[in-house]
Design an enzyme around this catalytic site. Structure first.
Site, PDB file in Angstrom:
ATOM      1  N   LYS A  11      31.266  -6.518  74.300  1.00 38.28           N
ATOM      2  CA  LYS A  11      31.215  -5.084  74.592  1.00 38.28           C
ATOM      3  C   LYS A  11      30.784  -4.818  76.048  1.00 38.28           C
ATOM      4  CE  LYS A  11      30.463  -3.627  69.792  1.00 38.28           C
ATOM      5  NZ  LYS A  11      29.633  -2.789  68.877  1.00 38.28           N
ATOM      6  N   TYR A  51      37.952   2.210  65.880  1.00 37.58           N
ATOM      7  CA  TYR A  51      36.789   2.506  65.034  1.00 37.58           C
ATOM      8  C   TYR A  51      37.068   3.657  64.062  1.00 37.58           C
ATOM      9  CZ  TYR A  51      33.518  -0.642  67.442  1.00 37.58           C
ATOM     10  OH  TYR A  51      32.846  -1.750  67.926  1.00 37.58           O
ATOM     11  N   ARG A  87      30.415 -13.493  62.389  1.00 37.38           N
ATOM     12  CA  ARG A  87      29.393 -12.493  62.039  1.00 37.38           C
ATOM     13  C   ARG A  87      28.000 -13.141  62.032  1.00 37.38           C
ATOM     14  NH1 ARG A  87      30.850  -6.947  61.758  1.00 37.38           N
ATOM     15  NH2 ARG A  87      28.866  -6.801  60.672  1.00 37.38           N
ATOM     16  N   ARG A 104      23.256 -10.923  69.064  1.00 34.32           N
ATOM     17  CA  ARG A 104      22.644  -9.600  69.140  1.00 34.32           C
ATOM     18  C   ARG A 104      21.128  -9.681  69.300  1.00 34.32           C
ATOM     19  NH1 ARG A 104      26.677  -6.773  64.730  1.00 34.32           N
ATOM     20  NH2 ARG A 104      27.986  -5.633  66.200  1.00 34.32           N
ATOM     21  N   ASN A 114      25.210  -3.026  71.445  1.00 36.09           N
ATOM     22  CA  ASN A 114      24.874  -4.275  70.751  1.00 36.09           C
ATOM     23  C   ASN A 114      25.777  -5.460  71.044  1.00 36.09           C
ATOM     24  OD1 ASN A 114      27.025  -3.358  69.308  1.00 36.09           O
ATOM     25  ND2 ASN A 114      25.995  -3.289  67.321  1.00 36.09           N
ATOM     26  N   HIS A 117      31.359  -7.293  68.973  1.00 38.79           N
ATOM     27  CA  HIS A 117      32.002  -6.837  67.739  1.00 38.79           C
ATOM     28  C   HIS A 117      32.633  -8.035  67.061  1.00 38.79           C
ATOM     29  CE1 HIS A 117      34.621  -4.715  64.930  1.00 38.79           C
ATOM     30  NE2 HIS A 117      35.527  -5.629  65.264  1.00 38.79           N
ATOM     31  N   GLU A 128      42.733  -5.628  63.197  1.00 37.14           N
ATOM     32  CA  GLU A 128      42.132  -5.600  64.535  1.00 37.14           C
ATOM     33  C   GLU A 128      42.837  -6.566  65.492  1.00 37.14           C
ATOM     34  OE1 GLU A 128      37.949  -6.221  63.873  1.00 37.14           O
ATOM     35  OE2 GLU A 128      37.723  -4.266  62.893  1.00 37.14           O
TER      36      GLU A 128
HETATM   37  P1  DAT Z   1      29.195  -3.860  63.094  1.00 39.34           P
HETATM   38  O1  DAT Z   1      29.524  -3.666  64.552  1.00 39.34           O
HETATM   39  O2  DAT Z   1      28.045  -4.797  62.894  1.00 39.34           O
HETATM   40  O3  DAT Z   1      30.403  -4.234  62.281  1.00 39.34           O
HETATM   41  P2  DAT Z   1      29.438  -1.200  61.966  1.00 39.34           P
HETATM   42  O4  DAT Z   1      30.871  -1.528  61.669  1.00 39.34           O
HETATM   43  O5  DAT Z   1      28.619  -0.640  60.849  1.00 39.34           O
HETATM   44  O6  DAT Z   1      28.661  -2.458  62.542  1.00 39.34           O
HETATM   45  O7  DAT Z   1      29.368  -0.146  63.156  1.00 39.34           O
HETATM   46  C1  DAT Z   1      30.238  -0.276  64.270  1.00 39.34           C
HETATM   47  C2  DAT Z   1      29.444   0.022  65.513  1.00 39.34           C
HETATM   48  O8  DAT Z   1      28.995   1.391  65.474  1.00 39.34           O
HETATM   49  C3  DAT Z   1      28.154  -0.789  65.684  1.00 39.34           C
HETATM   50  O9  DAT Z   1      28.390  -2.068  66.259  1.00 39.34           O
HETATM   51  C4  DAT Z   1      27.362   0.105  66.586  1.00 39.34           C
HETATM   52  C5  DAT Z   1      27.708   1.493  66.067  1.00 39.34           C
HETATM   53  N1  DAT Z   1      26.747   1.911  65.052  1.00 39.34           N
HETATM   54  C6  DAT Z   1      26.726   1.560  63.746  1.00 39.34           C
HETATM   55  N2  DAT Z   1      25.695   2.110  63.095  1.00 39.34           N
HETATM   56  C7  DAT Z   1      25.040   2.843  64.026  1.00 39.34           C
HETATM   57  C8  DAT Z   1      23.877   3.667  64.004  1.00 39.34           C
HETATM   58  N3  DAT Z   1      23.177   3.848  62.877  1.00 39.34           N
HETATM   59  N4  DAT Z   1      23.485   4.267  65.156  1.00 39.34           N
HETATM   60  C9  DAT Z   1      24.194   4.096  66.292  1.00 39.34           C
HETATM   61  N5  DAT Z   1      25.309   3.322  66.387  1.00 39.34           N
HETATM   62  C10 DAT Z   1      25.707   2.711  65.277  1.00 39.34           C
HETATM   63 MG    MG Z   2      32.040  -3.187  61.683  1.00 31.66          MG
END
Ligand code: DAT
Ligand code: MG
Length: 142
Positions: A11, A51, A87, A104, A114, A117, A128
């Protein structure tokens, strides 16, 4: 476990911090192979589409702002159980909950900024990978 492919993104925060090599190295040291790779700047439409599952959530606009804030590296990783292994290498979404030694835990700033991805299922990996790469851009490496 059969050979799998997964989509990984380094990222904008990690690219800004000059961590491309450090993160790619973790994939290679874990035995995952990089079979496709490019650096791109996401448009808002590209980030929103990528997303789409999070559309409507409170963090969605901030997520799109962040993901379009600078270039990213997108890569396809290949290997046994590659989706879960990537992951595991990344650690939990929130770096405060990520296991020590994960990408992370070591590099993320917050739950929203973070570092990386990774696809979370075979279905999302297929979607994806196709979102960013033509079949001819993905290489067979044994
Ligand atoms: P991941 O990236 O671990 O698959 P995710 O699919 O739940 O997590 O969310 C996608 C991204 O969205 C994540 O990397 C960062 C952002 N995100 C997720 N939950 C969040 C939150 N509670 N507050 C802020 N950003 C968040
Ligand atoms: Mg995700």
């Amino acid at each position: 476990m059969p050979e799998q492919q997964t989509l990984s993104i380094i990222k904008p925060d990690a690219v800004r911090k000059n961590l491309i090599g450090a993160i790619e190295s973790r994939f290679e040291q874990a035995g995952l192979k990089i079979v496709a790779l490019k650096m791109i700047q996401l448009s808002r439409a590209q980030a929103e589409g990528f997303y789409a599952e999070h559309q409507g959530k409170p963090f969605f606009e901030g997520l799109v702002d962040f993901m379009t804030s600078g270039p990213v590296c997108v890569q396809v990783l290949s290997g046994d159980n590659a989706i879960t292994r990537n992951r595991e290498l990344m650690g939990a979404t929130n770096p405060e909950e990520a296991a020590p030694g994960t990408i992370r835990a070591d590099y993320a700033e917050s739950v929203s900024i973070n570092a990386a991805h990774g696809s979370d299922s075979p279905e999302s990996a297929a979607r994806e990978i196709a979102y960013f790469f033509e079949p001819g851009e993905i290489f067979a490496r044994s």
